[in-house]
Design an enzyme around this catalytic site. Structure first.
Site, PDB file in Angstrom:
ATOM      1  N   SER A   1       0.389  -1.156  -0.070  1.00 55.95           N
ATOM      2  CA  SER A   1      -0.252  -0.035   0.385  1.00 55.95           C
ATOM      3  C   SER A   1       1.099   1.288   0.159  1.00 55.95           C
ATOM      4  CB  SER A   1      -1.129   0.067   1.668  1.00 55.95           C
ATOM      5  OG  SER A   1      -0.268  -0.147   2.397  1.00 55.95           O
TER       6      SER A   1
ATOM      7  N   HIS B   1      -3.370  -4.171  -5.639  1.00 54.55           N
ATOM      8  CA  HIS B   1      -3.951  -3.274  -4.472  1.00 54.55           C
ATOM      9  C   HIS B   1      -5.283  -3.023  -3.312  1.00 54.55           C
ATOM     10  CE1 HIS B   1      -3.181   0.514  -1.576  1.00 54.55           C
ATOM     11  NE2 HIS B   1      -3.235  -0.718  -0.827  1.00 54.55           N
TER      12      HIS B   1
ATOM     13  N   GLU C   1      -6.426  -1.122  -6.655  1.00 55.74           N
ATOM     14  CA  GLU C   1      -6.168  -0.543  -7.705  1.00 55.74           C
ATOM     15  C   GLU C   1      -4.969  -1.231  -8.472  1.00 55.74           C
ATOM     16  OE1 GLU C   1      -5.835   3.222  -4.440  1.00 55.74           O
ATOM     17  OE2 GLU C   1      -4.074   2.041  -4.832  1.00 55.74           O
TER      18      GLU C   1
ATOM     19  N   ASN D   1      -4.731   6.770  -1.029  1.00 54.76           N
ATOM     20  CA  ASN D   1      -3.951   7.103  -0.067  1.00 54.76           C
ATOM     21  C   ASN D   1      -3.879   8.443  -0.046  1.00 54.76           C
ATOM     22  OD1 ASN D   1      -4.768   4.996   1.933  1.00 54.76           O
ATOM     23  ND2 ASN D   1      -2.871   3.739   1.618  1.00 54.76           N
TER      24      ASN D   1
HETATM   25  P1  NAI Z   1      -0.122  -9.103   8.556  1.00 59.79           P
HETATM   26  O1  NAI Z   1       1.573  -8.745   9.624  1.00 59.79           O
HETATM   27  O2  NAI Z   1      -1.733  -9.278   8.687  1.00 59.79           O
HETATM   28  O3  NAI Z   1       0.477 -10.038   7.089  1.00 59.79           O
HETATM   29  C1  NAI Z   1       2.235 -10.518   6.412  1.00 59.79           C
HETATM   30  C2  NAI Z   1       2.347 -11.908   6.813  1.00 59.79           C
HETATM   31  O4  NAI Z   1       3.192 -12.289   5.726  1.00 59.79           O
HETATM   32  C3  NAI Z   1       2.564 -12.488   8.227  1.00 59.79           C
HETATM   33  O5  NAI Z   1       1.963 -13.980   8.015  1.00 59.79           O
HETATM   34  C4  NAI Z   1       4.187 -13.305   7.820  1.00 59.79           C
HETATM   35  O6  NAI Z   1       3.690 -14.259   9.043  1.00 59.79           O
HETATM   36  C5  NAI Z   1       4.481 -13.571   6.617  1.00 59.79           C
HETATM   37  N1  NAI Z   1       5.435 -12.841   6.178  1.00 59.79           N
HETATM   38  C6  NAI Z   1       6.356 -12.011   6.216  1.00 59.79           C
HETATM   39  N2  NAI Z   1       7.473 -12.484   5.661  1.00 59.79           N
HETATM   40  C7  NAI Z   1       7.047 -13.066   4.822  1.00 59.79           C
HETATM   41  C8  NAI Z   1       7.622 -13.991   3.839  1.00 59.79           C
HETATM   42  N3  NAI Z   1       8.757 -13.626   3.698  1.00 59.79           N
HETATM   43  N4  NAI Z   1       7.564 -14.521   3.227  1.00 59.79           N
HETATM   44  C9  NAI Z   1       6.459 -15.774   3.472  1.00 59.79           C
HETATM   45  N5  NAI Z   1       5.531 -15.026   4.530  1.00 59.79           N
HETATM   46  C10 NAI Z   1       5.968 -13.841   5.084  1.00 59.79           C
HETATM   47  O7  NAI Z   1      -0.329  -8.016   7.780  1.00 59.79           O
HETATM   48  P2  NAI Z   1      -1.206  -7.668   6.325  1.00 59.79           P
HETATM   49  O8  NAI Z   1      -2.249  -6.484   7.083  1.00 59.79           O
HETATM   50  O9  NAI Z   1      -1.888  -8.188   5.824  1.00 59.79           O
HETATM   51  O10 NAI Z   1      -0.700  -6.456   5.746  1.00 59.79           O
HETATM   52  C11 NAI Z   1       0.288  -7.287   4.529  1.00 59.79           C
HETATM   53  C12 NAI Z   1       0.654  -6.356   2.846  1.00 59.79           C
HETATM   54  O11 NAI Z   1      -0.613  -5.970   2.495  1.00 59.79           O
HETATM   55  C13 NAI Z   1       1.823  -5.400   2.521  1.00 59.79           C
HETATM   56  O12 NAI Z   1       2.172  -5.084   2.377  1.00 59.79           O
HETATM   57  C14 NAI Z   1       0.500  -4.391   3.513  1.00 59.79           C
HETATM   58  O13 NAI Z   1       0.960  -3.007   3.544  1.00 59.79           O
HETATM   59  C15 NAI Z   1      -0.212  -4.126   2.748  1.00 59.79           C
HETATM   60  N6  NAI Z   1      -1.543  -3.702   2.629  1.00 59.79           N
HETATM   61  C16 NAI Z   1      -2.255  -3.747   3.832  1.00 59.79           C
HETATM   62  C17 NAI Z   1      -3.803  -3.265   4.387  1.00 59.79           C
HETATM   63  C18 NAI Z   1      -4.124  -3.372   5.572  1.00 59.79           C
HETATM   64  O14 NAI Z   1      -5.382  -2.809   5.880  1.00 59.79           O
HETATM   65  N7  NAI Z   1      -3.987  -4.089   6.328  1.00 59.79           N
HETATM   66  C19 NAI Z   1      -4.964  -3.178   3.419  1.00 59.79           C
HETATM   67  C20 NAI Z   1      -4.105  -2.860   1.606  1.00 59.79           C
HETATM   68  C21 NAI Z   1      -2.729  -3.176   1.584  1.00 59.79           C
END
Ligand code: NAI
Length: 507
Positions: A123, A144, A156, A194
């Site tokens: 994001s 996105h 997006e 954003n």
């Molecule tokens: P989260 O922390 O809930 O989940 C991330 C997951 O990725 C974790 O389960 C972690 O163990 C895993 N992980 C980390 N490094 C890894 C790797 N090298 N290989 C495999 N798995 C790995 O985070 P969330 O909120 O789901 O965000 C994930 C992505 O989505 C980020 O890039 C964030 O910026 C983006 N995003 C988040 C939004 C939100 O509202 N939370 C909205 C839109 C995009």
């Protein structure tokens, strides 16, 4: 380019909040989905979470048990990254860290077939920067999603400098087939939503800082006059101030500290205090069991001393007020003039971005009471007013009485330029116009993104067109003059369209 066929394997890397949601969306569209997370058990937990979500729908009779079993049966947690090699599309939703994401993309490139599309759900990171270390950055595209992915329609589709247009088209078509509303954006800070949404938070925070009104009143005005689902304070309490403040700071710094994106000291204080919103039990509001939301400031009912209203000239966007006053049993006399309403001692006018006190002095009209923008004056339930310092108490009473008679709850805010809804909508339109001017997205996609991503009652560019480019430009110019700040400079596109006498939505 056509969408990916529903038998195409989709891989999702990262089984957190976003990855699980995306896996669910793809499985619901019929794809076999391979879900991988480096944390042991996380992919299984992600699938179990999806099953729990869907079970609620089954319990409510909105989905059959068979459909649930089919969807969950299509999701395959995989322990080794190598197992995603056969996927036609890999979507990464891992931690938001440039180096970690780059390392993952390099590994994926080595593992996957040449025509596998690699997508990132980042994001805030640049898709161009993420692709820079890849052998074939043309196959990387931003996809996105918004949280929660199964519910939010917007996607997006973000093109980095090297992204192959056919890759972006395939992902766009695929997102459509998944029942989403995709828009194209170029890889710029904040992409569309954003970035364009920053003024929604910033203007309310600024008004709070300037003590225009309290948080509950400003929120109520954005909801009840602006028809936004939530005001800025209740929404940021929900998002989390740490998250919202971080996004603001990241966009601010990414745009070389353009004052348009200036973060708020009030929000910085909340973060410093650990008052992160709902999740910490307190933000602008308290969320304990016994805590009630404070009531918005609402003027006490006034007796109307007059029964005849004089409407002078065209009220512009507030034209529906005339009918509403008539329907309230008032005698309305319409005559030529510059767009204002006389009732008793009060002269009421729609804000043009100047303070009431300044406008009253300039126009020699002491009893001036300005009112705010409403999304729809025929149905709005609350309206803000700001009185000139010179206005008599009787004039303010008359202004309140008139609007109350028409059925509005009246919130009197301190005399600040552009009141509340008007300055927020003008700044949203301004940011949207600049995003379009700078090639971030088409005007239609910007409007669609703000509606589908944030449930805005209208796209900011179409809303600006309803108000008229000239009016929005005037409000911004007055804000800029009042504050002497670059933050309020009108977009070049808006300025040009005033002279071309045209709107922004069809640009
Ligand atoms: P989260 O922390 O809930 O989940 C991330 C997951 O990725 C974790 O389960 C972690 O163990 C895993 N992980 C980390 N490094 C890894 C790797 N090298 N290989 C495999 N798995 C790995 O985070 P969330 O909120 O789901 O965000 C994930 C992505 O989505 C980020 O890039 C964030 O910026 C983006 N995003 C988040 C939004 C939100 O509202 N939370 C909205 C839109 C995009």
């Amino acid at each position: 380019m056509p969408a990916l066929e529903s038998n195409t394997r989709i891989a999702v890397i990262g089984a957190g909040a976003m990855g699980s949601g995306i896996a669910q969306v793809a499985a619901q569209a019929g794809h076999p989905v391979f879900l991988h997370d480096q944390r042991e058990g996380a992919a299984e937990a992600g699938r179990a979470g999806i099953a729990r979500q869907l079970q609620r729908r089954v319990d409510k009779g909105k989905m059959s048990q068979q459909a649930l079993d089919d969807i969950v049966g299509r999701i395959h947690p995989v322990a080794a990254l190598e197992e995603v090699a056969e996927a036609g599309l890999v979507i990464e939703a891992i931690v938001e860290d440039l180096d970690i994401k780059r390392a993952l993309l390099s590994r994926l490139e080595a593992l996957c077939t040449d025509d596998t599309i690699l997508a990132t759900n980042t994001s805030s990171l640049s898709v161009t920067a993420l692709g820079a270390g890849m052998k074939h950055p043309e196959r990387l595209v931003g996809m996105h999603f918004f949280n929660p992915a199964p519910l939010m329609a917007l996607v997006e589709v973000v093109r980095g400098l090297a992204t192959d247009p056919t890759v972006a088209e395939t992902v766009h078509a695929t997102a459509s087939r998944w029942g989403k509303k995709p828009v194209y954006a170029t890889s710029t800070p904040g992409f569309i939503v954003n970035r364009v949404a920053r003024p929604f938070y910033a203007e309310s925070l600024r008004l709070l800082q300037e003590q225009a009104a309290d948080a509950a009143t400003l929120d109520a005005l954005m909801r009840e006059a602006g028809q936004f689902r939530m005001g800025a304070f209740e929404l940021t309490d929900l998002i989390g101030h740490d998250v919202n403040y971080a996004v603001t700071c990241s966009v601010f710094n990414a745009y070389y500290q353009d004052p348009r994106f200036l973060p708020s000291l009030i929000q910085q204080e909340l973060v410093a205090a650990g008052r992160l919103g709902r999740k910490s039990g307190q933000g602008f509001y308290r969320y304990g069991e016994d805590d009630e939301r404070p009531q918005p400031q609402t003027e006490a009912m006034r007796e109307s001393r007059a029964s005849t209203v004089i409407v002078e000239g065209d009220l512009g966007p507030a034209g529906a007020l005339t009918e509403r006053l008539r329907a309230a049993g008032l005698t309305v006399i319409e005559r030529a003039g510059k767009g204002q309403i006389r009732f008793g001692q009060a002269v009421l006018a729609l804000t043009d971005g100047r303070m009431a006190t300044e406008r009253a002095a300039t126009e020699g009209c002491h009893n001036l009471v300005l009112f705010d923008l409403a999304f729809d004056y025929a149905s709005a339930t609350r309206l803000a007013i700001a009185a000139a310092d010179q206005a008599s108490p009787e004039a303010i009473d008359d202004a309140c009485a008139l609007l109350q008679r028409a059925g509005f709850a009246v919130s009197r805010v301190a005399d600040r330029p552009g009141l509340v809804v008007m300055r927020t909508v003008a700044m949203l339109a301004n940011e949207a116009a600049d995003a379009h001017l700078h090639g971030v997205a088409t005007a239609a996609d910007i409007d669609l993104a703000m509606q589908a991503g944030l449930n805005y009652p209208d796209g900011p560019l179409r809303w600006s067109d309803r108000l008229g480019s000239h009016r929005v430009f005037t409000v911004l110019s007055h804000l800029q003059r009042s504050y002497g700040e670059d933050r309020y400079r009108p977009s070049l596109l808006l300025r040009k369209n005033v002279f071309a006498n045209k709107g922004l939505h069809h640009e």
